[in-house]
Design a protein around this motif. Structure first.
Motif, short mmCIF file in Angstrom:
data_model
loop_
_atom_site.label_atom_id
_atom_site.label_comp_id
_atom_site.label_asym_id
_atom_site.label_seq_id
_atom_site.Cartn_x
_atom_site.Cartn_y
_atom_site.Cartn_z
N GLN A 289 0.84 -1.20 0.00
CA GLN A 289 0.00 0.00 0.00
C GLN A 289 0.88 1.25 0.00
O GLN A 289 0.56 2.25 -0.65
CB GLN A 289 -0.92 0.01 1.23
CG GLN A 289 -1.95 -1.10 1.26
CD GLN A 289 -2.95 -1.01 0.13
OE1 GLN A 289 -2.71 -1.57 -0.94
NE2 GLN A 289 -4.04 -0.29 0.34
N LYS A 292 1.93 2.02 -3.44
CA LYS A 292 0.83 2.59 -4.21
C LYS A 292 0.63 4.06 -3.86
O LYS A 292 0.36 4.89 -4.73
CB LYS A 292 -0.46 1.81 -3.95
CG LYS A 292 -0.43 0.38 -4.47
CD LYS A 292 -1.70 -0.37 -4.08
CE LYS A 292 -1.65 -1.82 -4.51
NZ LYS A 292 -2.86 -2.58 -4.08
N VAL A 293 0.78 4.38 -2.57
CA VAL A 293 0.71 5.77 -2.14
C VAL A 293 1.84 6.56 -2.77
O VAL A 293 1.65 7.69 -3.25
CB VAL A 293 0.78 5.86 -0.59
CG1 VAL A 293 0.92 7.32 -0.14
CG2 VAL A 293 -0.46 5.24 0.03
N GLN A 296 1.09 7.52 -6.26
CA GLN A 296 0.11 8.62 -6.33
C GLN A 296 0.78 9.96 -6.03
O GLN A 296 0.51 10.97 -6.69
CB GLN A 296 -1.02 8.35 -5.33
CG GLN A 296 -1.85 7.11 -5.61
CD GLN A 296 -3.01 7.39 -6.54
OE1 GLN A 296 -3.25 8.53 -6.93
NE2 GLN A 296 -3.71 6.34 -6.92
N PRO A 355 0.64 2.66 6.13
CA PRO A 355 -0.70 2.39 5.60
C PRO A 355 -1.16 0.96 5.90
O PRO A 355 -1.47 0.17 5.02
CB PRO A 355 -0.52 2.62 4.10
CG PRO A 355 0.90 2.24 3.84
CD PRO A 355 1.68 2.56 5.09
N THR A 378 -3.56 4.64 9.21
CA THR A 378 -4.89 4.23 8.76
C THR A 378 -5.86 4.06 9.92
O THR A 378 -5.46 3.94 11.08
CB THR A 378 -4.81 2.90 7.99
OG1 THR A 378 -4.38 1.87 8.89
CG2 THR A 378 -3.84 3.00 6.82
N THR A 398 -5.76 4.75 -1.11
CA THR A 398 -4.38 5.20 -1.39
C THR A 398 -4.35 6.65 -1.89
O THR A 398 -3.41 7.38 -1.59
CB THR A 398 -3.71 4.28 -2.43
OG1 THR A 398 -4.53 4.18 -3.59
CG2 THR A 398 -3.50 2.89 -1.85
#
Length: 450
Positions: A289, A292-293, A296, A355, A378, A398
């Motif tokens: 995760q 993926k963050v 972004q 995360p 989270t 994300t």
């Protein structure tokens, strides 16, 4: 007033092996020893097991500040009578399947009469026992031959030896930490007719992210049903125990972890944009995760650097994801970092991001706060309950987590406000305070037994 005599079943001294469980167990025991007569029984891993769990990757790719060596080696012997038994217990590994031959061997093994009543400080490791002579006055423990290294075998072995050692001790209560000591705790409770308190640092629902392995779940369920009291590290874990295990909420009490640094560091300036993940590379912590963050964030700000510090079974998958996302130039993998290097890394970072998919507490978030970092965590992380100004989003959001990271990289006042508020809250989280709550709980259970 006579001190409470506590038999604590815990983890090895070195958090390098066992992550947050080992660290929390050590600091709690150290604080508890100031108020109680504490005896520790901990596993002793063999050298091969140590080698397999102490991999350290070079740090040449990191721009770290100068690191000083810690002056004192942390050992339970400094404050508690400590006994070690020959079991290589590593709580986060995938266990071997139950083996009927092992259980049959356990039942046929020689009786506890081979153990003397004398006090010992260490029991020979299983791999060395046949060659090592036993000092006069020490227990003679015959090591069962079996598929050593499978967790179900090691848990049974730890339970057997811990019960034998406990049979020669005087104590008021047995206090077991996490599932790998639960079998030993139940056996000791049955033999000695003393209350059992179990301290849950994580559950199979956390470690397997909602898909617990059958025999571990069954062991957790049995232990929590037989325990006189269950302590947990967060409200989140307490709710999971009542919902997933059918335990009455009246039997569960939350005791938050402490913090082991008295003076927090000032807010870290954004000298360079660096976002750090620090923890074991396992599904529950969310390293994938995190990547993926990162992807972004980099779409909005390609100058941000990301550091993944830790080792674990998802390392190769994480490296493959980095290549697939095309962000190799912006992500650094450090491997495992000893405590001093980990602290230096945090102080050279701008934002800490965990995360997690399912994190009972999250000591790393507290450590990052003390190092002067704003944290992005989270709703599935227990530390959110004690960090009032943490930036929080759902583990699957994300895009939302990336937005929070960017805000903290860009807004100096927001960083300062969050860090100072979180550090103020963390000051109230001390291991002495945690030990006070634990001791009060133990005494309450004993009073109810009278």
């Amino acid at each position: 007033m006579k001190k409470l005599r506590v038999l604590m079943l815990g983890w090895e001294d070195q958090p390098i092996l066992n992550g947050g469980v080992g660290k929390a167990c050590f600091h709690l025991a150290e604080a508890l020893a100031n108020q109680a007569e504490l005896t520790m029984i901990v596993p002793q891993a063999d050298h091969l097991a140590l080698d397999q769990h102490a991999e350290i990757v070079g740090l040449d790719a990191l721009d770290l500040a100068e690191v000083k060596q810690a002056p004192v080696t942390k050992t339970f012997e400094r404050f508690a009578t400590t006994h070690r038994v020959p079991a290589a217990l590593f709580p986060y590994e995938v266990p071997g399947s139950p083996n009927e031959d092992v259980l049959e061997t356990e039942a046929q093994e020689s009786d506890p009469s081979s153990v003397s009543a004398a006090t010992v400080t260490e029991v020979p490791a299983a791999a060395e026992a046949p060659q090592r002579s036993v000092t006069v006055g020490q227990p003679q423990i015959n090591v069962t031959q079996g598929p050593k290294g499978t967790l179900n075998f090691e848990v049974i072995q730890f339970a057997r030896y811990a019960a034998r050692l406990a049979s020669h001790k005087e104590f008021d209560v047995v206090y077991a930490h996490d599932w790998m000591t639960f079998l030993a705790g139940m056996e000791i409770k049955t033999q000695r007719k003393v209350p059992l308190i179990v301290h849950v640092h994580s559950l199979s629902f956390d470690r397997q992210v909602g898909e617990p392995l059958g025999w571990i779940y069954e062991l957790e369920t049995k232990a929590m049903n037989e325990a006189d009291l269950i302590l947990t590290v967060s409200q989140r874990t307490a709710r999971m125990i009542t919902k997933r295990y059918g335990i009455s909420a009246k039997k569960v009490q939350v005791v938050y972890n402490g913090a082991d640094k008295a003076t927090p560091s000032p807010v870290t300036p954004v000298q360079r944009k660096q976002v750090t993940f620090l923890g074991r590379l396992v599904a529950q912590k969310g390293p994938l995760q995190f990547l993926k963050v990162a992807s972004q964030v980099l779409k909005k700000d390609p100058e941000v650097n990301f550091v993944v510090a830790g080792h674990g079974p998802q390392l190769e998958e994480a490296k493959q994801m980095v290549r697939r996302l095309g962000i190799e130039q912006s992500v650094t993998f450090t491997g495992f970092l000893p405590p001093a290097q980990a602290e230096a890394l945090l102080k050279n970072s701008s934002v800490f991001c965990l995360p997690a998919l399912s994190e009972p507490f999250g000591l790393a978030a507290i450590e990052a706060t003390l190092a002067g970092l704003p944290v992005v965590i989270t709703h599935q992380t227990g530390a959110a309950e004690v960090l009032p100004q943490a930036s929080v989003a759902d583990c699957n959001d994300t895009a939302g987590l990336a937005k929070l990271v960017l805000q903290l990289l860009q807004d100096t006042e927001l960083r300062k406000e969050q860090v100072e508020a979180n550090q103020k809250a963390v000051k109230r989280l001390t291991w002495t305070g945690t030990a006070d709550q634990v001791l009060e709980s133990l005494q309450t259970v004993l009073q109810l037994q009278d």
